[in-house]
Design a protein around this motif. Structure first.
Motif, PDB file in Angstrom:
ATOM      1  N   PHE A  31       0.717  -1.092   0.185  1.00  0.00           N
ATOM      2  CA  PHE A  31       0.088   0.006   0.115  1.00  0.00           C
ATOM      3  C   PHE A  31       0.911   1.241   0.183  1.00  0.00           C
ATOM      4  O   PHE A  31       2.016   1.242   0.235  1.00  0.00           O
ATOM      5  N   LYS A  32       0.083   2.197  -0.050  1.00  0.00           N
ATOM      6  CA  LYS A  32       0.802   3.664  -0.339  1.00  0.00           C
ATOM      7  C   LYS A  32       0.978   4.212   1.125  1.00  0.00           C
ATOM      8  O   LYS A  32      -0.273   4.609   1.584  1.00  0.00           O
ATOM      9  N   ASP A  33       2.216   4.270   1.873  1.00  0.00           N
ATOM     10  CA  ASP A  33       2.238   4.738   3.131  1.00  0.00           C
ATOM     11  C   ASP A  33       1.433   6.171   3.237  1.00  0.00           C
ATOM     12  O   ASP A  33       0.687   6.401   4.246  1.00  0.00           O
ATOM     13  N   MET A  34       1.865   7.189   2.462  1.00  0.00           N
ATOM     14  CA  MET A  34       1.194   8.509   2.620  1.00  0.00           C
ATOM     15  C   MET A  34      -0.232   8.571   2.543  1.00  0.00           C
ATOM     16  O   MET A  34      -0.933   9.317   2.950  1.00  0.00           O
ATOM     17  N   GLU A  35      -0.839   7.481   1.544  1.00  0.00           N
ATOM     18  CA  GLU A  35      -2.499   7.620   1.509  1.00  0.00           C
ATOM     19  C   GLU A  35      -2.881   7.104   2.662  1.00  0.00           C
ATOM     20  O   GLU A  35      -3.822   7.609   3.145  1.00  0.00           O
ATOM     21  N   GLU A  36      -2.461   6.093   3.096  1.00  0.00           N
ATOM     22  CA  GLU A  36      -2.724   5.624   4.521  1.00  0.00           C
ATOM     23  C   GLU A  36      -2.713   6.681   5.639  1.00  0.00           C
ATOM     24  O   GLU A  36      -3.638   6.728   6.382  1.00  0.00           O
ATOM     25  N   LEU A  37      -1.606   7.439   5.751  1.00  0.00           N
ATOM     26  CA  LEU A  37      -1.499   8.513   6.676  1.00  0.00           C
ATOM     27  C   LEU A  37      -2.672   9.534   6.509  1.00  0.00           C
ATOM     28  O   LEU A  37      -3.450   9.913   7.435  1.00  0.00           O
ATOM     29  N   LYS A  38      -2.838  10.023   5.121  1.00  0.00           N
ATOM     30  CA  LYS A  38      -3.952  10.911   4.975  1.00  0.00           C
ATOM     31  C   LYS A  38      -5.331  10.455   5.448  1.00  0.00           C
ATOM     32  O   LYS A  38      -6.172  11.042   5.726  1.00  0.00           O
ATOM     33  N   GLN A  39      -5.451   9.120   5.355  1.00  0.00           N
ATOM     34  CA  GLN A  39      -6.859   8.664   5.731  1.00  0.00           C
ATOM     35  C   GLN A  39      -6.964   8.392   7.294  1.00  0.00           C
ATOM     36  O   GLN A  39      -7.598   8.057   7.905  1.00  0.00           O
ATOM     37  N   GLY A  40      -5.608   8.791   7.936  1.00  0.00           N
ATOM     38  CA  GLY A  40      -5.747   8.689   9.599  1.00  0.00           C
ATOM     39  C   GLY A  40      -5.415   7.403   9.946  1.00  0.00           C
ATOM     40  O   GLY A  40      -5.927   7.161  11.167  1.00  0.00           O
ATOM     41  N   ASN A  41      -4.839   6.453   9.394  1.00  0.00           N
ATOM     42  CA  ASN A  41      -4.413   5.176   9.652  1.00  0.00           C
ATOM     43  C   ASN A  41      -3.202   5.244  10.782  1.00  0.00           C
ATOM     44  O   ASN A  41      -2.132   5.341  10.478  1.00  0.00           O
ATOM     45  N   VAL A  42      -3.523   4.986  12.101  1.00  0.00           N
ATOM     46  CA  VAL A  42      -2.617   5.081  13.224  1.00  0.00           C
ATOM     47  C   VAL A  42      -1.509   4.049  13.233  1.00  0.00           C
ATOM     48  O   VAL A  42      -0.443   4.290  13.445  1.00  0.00           O
ATOM     49  N   ALA A  43      -2.097   2.825  12.645  1.00  0.00           N
ATOM     50  CA  ALA A  43      -1.288   1.716  12.625  1.00  0.00           C
ATOM     51  C   ALA A  43       0.091   1.962  11.829  1.00  0.00           C
ATOM     52  O   ALA A  43       1.062   1.720  12.027  1.00  0.00           O
ATOM     53  N   VAL A  44      -0.279   2.529  10.671  1.00  0.00           N
ATOM     54  CA  VAL A  44       0.661   2.748   9.555  1.00  0.00           C
ATOM     55  C   VAL A  44       1.569   3.965  10.029  1.00  0.00           C
ATOM     56  O   VAL A  44       2.658   3.892   9.863  1.00  0.00           O
ATOM     57  N   ALA A  45       1.026   4.969  10.731  1.00  0.00           N
ATOM     58  CA  ALA A  45       1.659   6.131  11.252  1.00  0.00           C
ATOM     59  C   ALA A  45       2.905   5.523  12.241  1.00  0.00           C
ATOM     60  O   ALA A  45       3.924   5.867  12.131  1.00  0.00           O
ATOM     61  N   LEU A  46       2.334   4.665  13.035  1.00  0.00           N
ATOM     62  CA  LEU A  46       3.517   4.081  14.007  1.00  0.00           C
ATOM     63  C   LEU A  46       4.492   3.196  13.610  1.00  0.00           C
ATOM     64  O   LEU A  46       5.506   3.415  13.731  1.00  0.00           O
ATOM     65  N   ALA A  47       4.114   2.381  12.517  1.00  0.00           N
ATOM     66  CA  ALA A  47       5.108   1.755  11.793  1.00  0.00           C
ATOM     67  C   ALA A  47       6.020   2.511  10.962  1.00  0.00           C
ATOM     68  O   ALA A  47       7.268   2.570  11.119  1.00  0.00           O
ATOM     69  N   LEU A  48       5.584   3.389  10.401  1.00  0.00           N
ATOM     70  CA  LEU A  48       6.279   4.487   9.465  1.00  0.00           C
ATOM     71  C   LEU A  48       7.163   5.321  10.205  1.00  0.00           C
ATOM     72  O   LEU A  48       8.389   5.476  10.110  1.00  0.00           O
ATOM     73  N   GLY A  49       6.747   5.759  11.503  1.00  0.00           N
ATOM     74  CA  GLY A  49       7.461   6.444  12.438  1.00  0.00           C
ATOM     75  C   GLY A  49       8.607   5.761  12.923  1.00  0.00           C
ATOM     76  O   GLY A  49       9.651   6.229  13.201  1.00  0.00           O
ATOM     77  N   GLY A  50       8.219   4.343  13.313  1.00  0.00           N
ATOM     78  CA  GLY A  50       9.264   3.522  13.864  1.00  0.00           C
ATOM     79  C   GLY A  50      10.539   3.460  12.843  1.00  0.00           C
ATOM     80  O   GLY A  50      11.735   3.356  13.116  1.00  0.00           O
ATOM     81  N   LYS A  51       9.962   3.362  11.604  1.00  0.00           N
ATOM     82  CA  LYS A  51      10.974   3.093  10.333  1.00  0.00           C
ATOM     83  C   LYS A  51      11.633   4.213  10.301  1.00  0.00           C
ATOM     84  O   LYS A  51      13.146   4.438  10.079  1.00  0.00           O
ATOM     85  N   PHE A  52      11.178   5.605  10.276  1.00  0.00           N
ATOM     86  CA  PHE A  52      11.759   6.909  10.175  1.00  0.00           C
ATOM     87  C   PHE A  52      12.967   6.992  11.532  1.00  0.00           C
ATOM     88  O   PHE A  52      13.907   7.360  11.403  1.00  0.00           O
ATOM     89  N   LEU A  53      12.538   6.602  12.635  1.00  0.00           N
ATOM     90  CA  LEU A  53      13.269   6.753  13.969  1.00  0.00           C
ATOM     91  C   LEU A  53      14.306   5.740  13.910  1.00  0.00           C
ATOM     92  O   LEU A  53      15.771   6.290  14.104  1.00  0.00           O
ATOM     93  N   ALA A  54      14.434   4.573  13.432  1.00  0.00           N
ATOM     94  CA  ALA A  54      15.244   3.624  13.559  1.00  0.00           C
ATOM     95  C   ALA A  54      16.286   3.890  12.123  1.00  0.00           C
ATOM     96  O   ALA A  54      17.427   3.901  12.683  1.00  0.00           O
ATOM     97  N   THR A  55      15.771   4.376  11.118  1.00  0.00           N
ATOM     98  CA  THR A  55      16.649   5.017  10.198  1.00  0.00           C
ATOM     99  C   THR A  55      17.611   5.961  10.637  1.00  0.00           C
ATOM    100  O   THR A  55      18.784   6.020  10.572  1.00  0.00           O
ATOM    101  N   ALA A  56      16.959   7.008  11.469  1.00  0.00           N
ATOM    102  CA  ALA A  56      17.672   8.157  11.776  1.00  0.00           C
ATOM    103  C   ALA A  56      18.654   7.729  12.990  1.00  0.00           C
ATOM    104  O   ALA A  56      19.718   8.201  12.913  1.00  0.00           O
TER     105      ALA A  56
END
Length: 130
Positions: A31-56
């Motif tokens: 699925f498209k992460d940004m589309e899921e975020l626009k729809q308010g999908n908290v689960a995807v936001a948590l996973a994506l945030g974890g990916k971003f923080l882990a990468t950082a």
């Protein structure tokens, strides 16, 4: 002047690597992460945030512990491959369901757990870089 140029190049490389890392992660889900975020999908936001923080985290430790941009990029690549492996291992040890399906359905428990898997892996891998 050399210090300013080195700093500017380092920051540029860090930004490019962070964006590249997030782009590669976005290719791993059907699925498209940004589309899921626009729809308010908290689960995807948590996973994506974890990916971003882990990468950082991995990128930050790689930058802090290496004076050469090439070594920083090398250690980032090693750490990043560990994050990708963590995702697929997590997928393997949950044979009863597909992670991406549960994220897309908004399963916050899966999103939160995956977020912590990424962050935990980043901390563990970062200790190897030092």
């Amino acid at each position: 002047m050399t210090i300013v140029v080195n700093l500017a190049v380092s920051i540029l490389v860090i930004i490019v690597l962070q964006l590249l890392g997030m782009f590669i992660f976005s290719l791993m889900t059907p699925f498209k992460d940004m589309e899921e975020l626009k729809q308010g999908n908290v689960a995807v936001a948590l996973a994506l945030g974890g990916k971003f923080l882990a990468t950082a985290i991995i990128l930050g430790v790689a930058a802090y512990t290496n004076t050469s941009i090439w070594f920083m990029m090398l250690w980032f690549a090693v750490g990043y491959l560990c994050l990708v492996a963590a995702y697929w291992i997590f997928e393997l040890v949950t044979p009863g369901f597909t992670i991406s399906e549960h994220l897309q359905k908004g399963n916050v428990a899966v999103g939160a757990f995956l977020c912590l898997v990424f962050i935990g892996t980043a901390f563990a891998v970062s200790s190897l870089i030092i």
